[in-house]
Scaffold this motif. Structure first.
Motif, short mmCIF file in Angstrom:
data_model
loop_
_atom_site.label_atom_id
_atom_site.label_comp_id
_atom_site.label_asym_id
_atom_site.label_seq_id
_atom_site.Cartn_x
_atom_site.Cartn_y
_atom_site.Cartn_z
N LEU A 63 34.27 40.36 53.69
CA LEU A 63 36.00 40.57 53.38
C LEU A 63 35.55 38.53 52.92
CD1 LEU A 63 38.23 41.81 54.13
CD2 LEU A 63 38.07 40.44 55.77
N VAL A 66 35.10 38.34 49.20
CA VAL A 66 36.27 39.15 48.23
C VAL A 66 38.02 38.21 48.45
CG1 VAL A 66 37.97 40.60 48.13
CG2 VAL A 66 35.61 41.53 48.16
N GLU A 67 38.17 37.46 49.70
CA GLU A 67 39.05 36.56 49.56
C GLU A 67 38.85 35.51 48.79
OE1 GLU A 67 40.43 35.37 53.32
OE2 GLU A 67 40.58 37.42 54.07
N ILE A 70 39.36 36.77 44.91
CA ILE A 70 41.02 36.51 45.17
C ILE A 70 42.20 35.57 44.69
CG2 ILE A 70 43.69 36.62 46.38
CD1 ILE A 70 41.86 39.21 47.68
N LEU A 99 45.55 36.42 53.54
CA LEU A 99 44.73 36.73 53.55
C LEU A 99 44.44 36.35 54.85
CD1 LEU A 99 43.05 35.79 50.07
CD2 LEU A 99 43.99 37.84 50.76
N ILE A 142 42.50 42.52 45.02
CA ILE A 142 43.54 42.84 46.42
C ILE A 142 43.38 44.51 47.02
CG2 ILE A 142 45.67 42.75 47.58
CD1 ILE A 142 46.33 40.08 45.58
N GLU A 144 40.31 46.14 46.22
CA GLU A 144 39.94 46.63 47.56
C GLU A 144 39.56 45.88 48.96
OE1 GLU A 144 35.22 44.27 46.10
OE2 GLU A 144 36.06 45.37 44.61
N TYR A 145 39.71 44.67 48.63
CA TYR A 145 40.30 44.07 49.84
C TYR A 145 40.69 45.04 51.16
CZ TYR A 145 41.68 40.30 52.68
OH TYR A 145 42.53 39.26 54.09
N ARG A 146 42.02 45.33 50.84
CA ARG A 146 42.77 45.86 51.64
C ARG A 146 41.70 47.52 52.44
NH1 ARG A 146 47.58 48.67 49.84
NH2 ARG A 146 47.83 48.95 51.81
N GLN A 148 38.33 46.80 52.60
CA GLN A 148 37.96 46.18 54.04
C GLN A 148 37.61 45.96 54.47
OE1 GLN A 148 35.21 43.63 50.63
NE2 GLN A 148 33.61 44.11 51.61
N LEU A 149 39.21 45.56 54.69
CA LEU A 149 40.04 44.92 55.91
C LEU A 149 40.49 45.50 57.04
CD1 LEU A 149 41.00 42.57 57.58
CD2 LEU A 149 43.16 42.83 56.21
#
Length: 183
Positions: A63, A66-67, A70, A99, A142, A144-146, A148-149
């Motif tokens: 995570l 990825v942050e 971004i 984030l 973003i 992809e981030y969501r 993972q989050l």
């Protein structure tokens, strides 16, 4: 307020060597002596609490990676601060635009997966090609981030009751120890 790594280790109830490993793992700047801002304390707290909630270290690291991507795409790394990746902890408000680990404000609601990919916080000249043309796209990251989050947030939500009970239990142990201590 500024801290030494020893100060932060005491606050976090961890050994400073463990915090040193976290600094390296997450690519945060190191300092000698008193040089760590409150942002470090808040970041360490976030990571340590996630581990206490049984979130695997590998998922936290993924995570974070990825942050950082971004933030780089949104030029957060160009503001001149050596701690640009955690400076979001010093700011308040707009929780829905931040984030999770860095607390960086992307400028748009994370839930709508809309950002301003051309937003540049620096006064430097742009690249020859846009980030999307080079294969990096803030909106894609973003999204992809969501993905993972969400599982991380679900694990934390599932562990909430256990963590609260553990906190209550630790408080009762502390009361017991203070009652036994004659000094």
């Amino acid at each position: 307020m500024m801290y030494s790594l020893t100060d932060i280790a005491e606050i976090m109830g961890r050994h400073q060597v463990q915090l040193g490993h976290l600094l390296k793992r997450y690519g945060l700047p190191t300092h000698s002596g008193i040089g760590y801002s409150e942002c470090y304390v808040d970041f360490f707290r976030q990571v340590i609490f996630l581990r206490l909630a049984q979130v695997p270290e590998s998922e936290i690291q993924e995570l974070w990676d990825v942050e950082r991507k971004i933030m780089v795409l949104l030029h957060a790394d160009s503001v001149g601060s050596p701690t640009w990746m955690i400076d979001g902890y010093a700011q308040s408000g707009h929780a829905d635009r931040r984030l999770f680990l860095s607390r960086f404000d992307i400028g748009a609601d994370l839930g709508s997966v809309s950002a301003q990919p051309g937003l540049d916080f620096s006064g430097s000249k742009g690249e020859l090609f846009a980030a999307g043309e080079m294969g990096e796209d803030a909106l894609r990251l973003i999204a992809e981030y969501r993905v993972q989050l969400n599982p991380i947030l679900k694990v934390v939500a599932q562990q909430e009751g256990v963590l609260r009970a553990a906190g209550d239990w630790a408080g009762s142990v502390g009361k017991f120890l203070s009652a036994e201590d004659p000094s």
